[in-house]
Each structure stands twice: as structure tokens, then as C-alpha cells.
Scaffold this active site. Structure first.
Site, PDB file in Angstrom:
ATOM      1  N   GLY A  64      19.999  -6.208  -2.650  1.00  0.00           N
ATOM      2  CA  GLY A  64      20.517  -6.956  -1.502  1.00  0.00           C
ATOM      3  C   GLY A  64      21.509  -6.228  -0.615  1.00  0.00           C
TER       4      GLY A  64
ATOM      5  N   ASP B  77      28.076 -15.578  -4.774  1.00  0.00           N
ATOM      6  CA  ASP B  77      27.647 -16.970  -4.814  1.00  0.00           C
ATOM      7  C   ASP B  77      28.283 -17.601  -6.057  1.00  0.00           C
ATOM      8  OD1 ASP B  77      25.927 -19.103  -3.924  1.00  0.00           O
ATOM      9  OD2 ASP B  77      24.451 -18.529  -5.405  1.00  0.00           O
TER      10      ASP B  77
ATOM     11  N   THR C 108      27.160 -12.351 -11.014  1.00  0.00           N
ATOM     12  CA  THR C 108      26.764 -10.945 -10.844  1.00  0.00           C
ATOM     13  C   THR C 108      27.996 -10.048 -10.778  1.00  0.00           C
ATOM     14  OG1 THR C 108      24.778 -11.593  -9.628  1.00  0.00           O
ATOM     15  CG2 THR C 108      25.525  -9.318  -9.344  1.00  0.00           C
TER      16      THR C 108
ATOM     17  N   ARG D 282      14.245  -8.952   4.094  1.00  0.00           N
ATOM     18  CA  ARG D 282      15.431  -8.093   3.981  1.00  0.00           C
ATOM     19  C   ARG D 282      15.647  -7.268   5.243  1.00  0.00           C
ATOM     20  NH1 ARG D 282      17.036  -7.973  -1.468  1.00  0.00           N
ATOM     21  NH2 ARG D 282      15.358  -8.089  -2.988  1.00  0.00           N
TER      22      ARG D 282
HETATM   23  P1  IMP Z   1      25.778 -14.699  -7.891  1.00  0.00           P
HETATM   24  O1  IMP Z   1      25.586 -13.941  -9.166  1.00  0.00           O
HETATM   25  O2  IMP Z   1      25.346 -16.141  -8.049  1.00  0.00           O
HETATM   26  O3  IMP Z   1      27.153 -14.587  -7.300  1.00  0.00           O
HETATM   27  O4  IMP Z   1      24.769 -14.164  -6.848  1.00  0.00           O
HETATM   28  C1  IMP Z   1      24.838 -12.929  -6.406  1.00  0.00           C
HETATM   29  C2  IMP Z   1      23.474 -12.405  -5.984  1.00  0.00           C
HETATM   30  O5  IMP Z   1      22.507 -13.427  -5.711  1.00  0.00           O
HETATM   31  C3  IMP Z   1      23.670 -11.657  -4.708  1.00  0.00           C
HETATM   32  O6  IMP Z   1      23.821 -10.298  -4.991  1.00  0.00           O
HETATM   33  C4  IMP Z   1      22.410 -11.946  -3.926  1.00  0.00           C
HETATM   34  O7  IMP Z   1      21.489 -10.894  -4.141  1.00  0.00           O
HETATM   35  C5  IMP Z   1      21.845 -13.223  -4.475  1.00  0.00           C
HETATM   36  N1  IMP Z   1      22.132 -14.389  -3.595  1.00  0.00           N
HETATM   37  C6  IMP Z   1      23.121 -15.291  -3.719  1.00  0.00           C
HETATM   38  N2  IMP Z   1      23.099 -16.200  -2.737  1.00  0.00           N
HETATM   39  C7  IMP Z   1      22.063 -15.843  -1.938  1.00  0.00           C
HETATM   40  C8  IMP Z   1      21.536 -16.389  -0.701  1.00  0.00           C
HETATM   41  O8  IMP Z   1      22.010 -17.383  -0.114  1.00  0.00           O
HETATM   42  N3  IMP Z   1      20.456 -15.724  -0.191  1.00  0.00           N
HETATM   43  C9  IMP Z   1      19.901 -14.624  -0.770  1.00  0.00           C
HETATM   44  N4  IMP Z   1      20.366 -14.090  -1.907  1.00  0.00           N
HETATM   45  C10 IMP Z   1      21.434 -14.696  -2.486  1.00  0.00           C
HETATM   46 MG    MG Z   2      22.173  -9.103  -5.214  1.00  0.00          MG
END
Ligand code: IMP
Ligand code: MG
Length: 179
Positions: free
Chosen positions: A45, A104, A108, A166
Site C-alpha cells: 500500500g 486503521d 499492522t 492502486r
Molecule cells: P490496520 O492493521 O487495520 O491498521 O490496517 C493497516 C493496513 O490495512 C494498511 O496498511 C492498508 O494497507 C490497509 N487498509 C486499512 N484501511 C484501508 C482502507 O480504507 N482502504 C484500503 N486499505 C486499507
Molecule cells: Mg498496508
């Protein structure tokens, strides 16, 4: 959710994004002026964001990538974060800045911080283009944030849906409205 059937709303234009990255680049260049900066970018991403951000730095920097995944083809984290591309070297003496597209749930970033801590860097900070704090599942505040956004699924500028979109140069949100 089939995003092709939904109305898209542009959240940040290409110009908005590049202007903000210019500011972030200036701030990071100042903060890391006399430090050994090592950027670790999280694929896939963040490849677009990282490419634009590093070209706005006017200090020496090492750059490497690791691969993280948690989403599959859905719009919700699966809760299990996998790291598949690795950093082999020891990070002693380096000031690590993790660069990602979005925080988010925070799962991660937390997993990557734990992973990199074991390599003994001087410190670890985080920089994300987008922050979605309403969705956080743990306490995590990124050190550098491009834009704080509401709880919407966003796509473009590196962020994917079903491994597409992307390459779109701006960030759009998928609305609930049918086209
Ligand atoms: P987390 O582990 O939930 O914080 O998510 C992190 C990863 O999820 C990011 O590196 C993104 O690749 C993906 N992600 C989170 N939210 C979105 C979104 O709204 N659109 C696309 N990818 C997302
Ligand atoms: Mg990601």
C-alpha cells in the site's frame, strides 16, 4: 461490497496530497537532520506515498521495504497481520521511520514496531498518509500524519480494493450510495 457499483467521492486530489507531502518532507528532514534515518516502507500500500515522500527529503536516508498483509480481498482487517518480506540487517544506530499508507485498526503498525524493535534501532517512529483513528483497536498514535479521515473505506494513491485501483493518483472514499 462491490465498489464498482457504489458512488465514489474524492477525498484528496493529487495536488492536495503532494502539497501535504511537501510539508511532511520538510518536517522530517528537519527532525532527522543529524540522525541516521532509515525508512522502512510497508508494501504494498505505501509504495506510491513512499516514492513521493522520499523525494521531498533533503537529508541522507536508507530505504528498505517489508511486506505486510491482513486484508485479503475484504475491507476489514482479518486481525492476523503477516510479515512476509523481511529486513535482514541489524538496525543498531539507526533511527527508523516506518512509512505506511494508512493506520486503521493499528494492528499492522504494532506488529511491525515489535518486529523492528528486535533489531535494536535507536528509535522507531511512524509516518502515514492517512489516519483513521475511529477504527483503532489498540493505543497507537502515528508520529507523522498526512490527513486524518473519518471511518470510510478509501482507495487510490497506493491503497487497493481487491488488488486494483492502486494506480489512481488521488484518494477516494467509497460511499453507501449506488451508482
Ligand atoms: P490496520 O492493521 O487495520 O491498521 O490496517 C493497516 C493496513 O490495512 C494498511 O496498511 C492498508 O494497507 C490497509 N487498509 C486499512 N484501511 C484501508 C482502507 O480504507 N482502504 C484500503 N486499505 C486499507
Ligand atoms: Mg498496508
Amino acid at each position: 461490497m462491490d465498489i464498482d457499483k457504489k458512488v465514489w467521492e474524492i477525498l484528496f486530489s493529487e495536488e492536495d496530497i503532494l502539497n501535504r507531502i511537501d510539508e511532511l518532507g520538510g518536517q522530517i528532514s528537519g527532525d532527522y537532520k543529524d540522525k541516521n534515518l532509515y525508512i522502512i516502507s510497508l508494501l504494498r500500500g505505501s509504495f506510491v506515498f513512499t516514492a513521493d515522500l522520499v523525494r521531498k527529503l533533503d537529508i541522507p536516508v536508507k530505504i528498505d521495504f517489508i511486506v505486510t498483509s491482513s486484508y485479503g480481498y475484504e475491507t476489514e482487517t482479518t486481525g492476523t497481520v503477516e510479515i512476509t518480506g523481511h529486513i535482514e540487517e541489524d538496525l543498531t544506530g539507526y533511527h527508523v521511520l516506518i512509512v505506511d499508507d494508512i493506520v486503521d485498526s493499528g494492528l499492522t503498525m504494532k506488529k511491525v514496531i515489535e518486529y523492528l524493535k528486535a533489531k535494536n534501532p535507536s528509535d522507531i517512529k511512524s509516518c502515514v498518509l492517512l489516519d483513521k483513528p475511529e477504527r483503532r483497536q489498540l493505543k497507537l498514535v502515528p508520529d507523522y500524519v498526512g490527513f486524518t479521515i473519518p471511518n470510510k473505506f478509501v482507495v487510490g494513491y497506493g491503497l487497493n480494493y481487491g488488488d486494483h485501483y492502486r494506480n489512481i493518483p488521488y484518494v477516494f472514499a467509497v460511499t453507501d450510495e449506488d451508482r
